[in-house]
Design an enzyme around this catalytic site. Structure first.
Site, PDB file in Angstrom:
ATOM      1  N   PRO A 147      10.656   1.349 -12.933  1.00  0.00           N
ATOM      2  CA  PRO A 147      10.924  -0.095 -13.020  1.00  0.00           C
ATOM      3  C   PRO A 147      10.974  -0.797 -11.670  1.00  0.00           C
ATOM      4  O   PRO A 147      12.010  -1.302 -11.259  1.00  0.00           O
ATOM      5  CB  PRO A 147      12.273  -0.144 -13.717  1.00  0.00           C
ATOM      6  CG  PRO A 147      12.930   1.139 -13.351  1.00  0.00           C
ATOM      7  CD  PRO A 147      11.855   2.157 -13.170  1.00  0.00           C
ATOM      8  N   CYS A 148       9.834  -0.847 -11.000  1.00  0.00           N
ATOM      9  CA  CYS A 148       9.804  -1.493  -9.692  1.00  0.00           C
ATOM     10  C   CYS A 148      10.078  -2.991  -9.816  1.00  0.00           C
ATOM     11  O   CYS A 148      10.460  -3.638  -8.849  1.00  0.00           O
ATOM     12  CB  CYS A 148       8.455  -1.263  -9.025  1.00  0.00           C
ATOM     13  SG  CYS A 148       7.067  -1.629 -10.085  1.00  0.00           S
TER      14      CYS A 148
END
Length: 181
Positions: A147-148
């Site tokens: 989940p950048c």
DNA sequence: GGTGGTTTCGTGT
DNA sequence: ACACGAAACCACC
């Protein structure tokens, strides 16, 4: 709550003797490309006017045999996009040790929450490396699963995003909505 | 609250 | 050896 386990095995040698299956799919955030080896997902990127994910995939694994072909693991990813939070995934990553540390820290950010580059730096015990963290986060080859998009600037600005700021905002808002219900 | 200069670190070259 | 970047920090205003 979304819990999924991932194991990571490293790829050296630019993907020599590696067979990669990829295919384009549609998601609620735009067209995506999912790529996998026999071991797990090795790339997941959004397609837009600036980014051609297939080109990035080839650049990442110049020596691999890359073929257009659907696979079962792709389906699992699509289910995850649809909101099935029970799945677990194996990732097959090419990474430096530092990048691996950063990406593992990203996975620990719960859905719906946000973090900052500085906070990640402190989490991996290198509080002054926030600038390097930014670079490492930006090189994450598996958007959404890693989940950048949950990492923003400490000032509250959303900061930059490899696949374009609008996508980052869309995903953040979508995750926020998921937790309202 | 906003701007600008400085600090800082891992990468690619 | 050098330059860059998905940042943070501090000193101003």
């Amino acid at each position: 709550m979304k819990i999924f386990l991932m194991s990571v095995s490293e790829i050296s040698n630019s993907g020599q003797n590696l067979k990669i299956s990829y295919y384009h799919y549609q998601s609620q955030f735009g067209q995506i490309l999912i790529a996998s080896t026999t071991k797990g997902i090795c790339y997941l990127g959004f397609k837009n006017s600036i980014i051609d994910p297939l080109k990035e995939l080839i650049k990442l694994f110049p020596k691999a045999e890359i073929i257009q072909q659907k696979s079962e693991i792709h389906q699992k990813v699509l289910e995850f996009f649809a909101g099935n939070t029970k799945s677990s995934f194996t990732l097959h990553l090419k990474a430096t040790p530092f990048q691996l540390e950063v990406w593992k820290a990203l996975i620990k950010i719960p859905s719906g929450k946000l973090s900052s580059y500085g906070e990640i730096a402190r989490k991996i015990n290198k509080p002054k490396a926030y600038r390097a963290v930014g670079t490492a986060v930006g090189k994450n080859p598996i958007s959404f699963l890693i989940p950048c998009h949950r990492v923003i600037q400490s000032t509250g600005n959303y900061g930059n995003y490899h696949w374009g700021k609008p996508v980052k905002e869309k995903i953040i808002n979508w995750e926020k909505d998921q937790h309202k219900v």
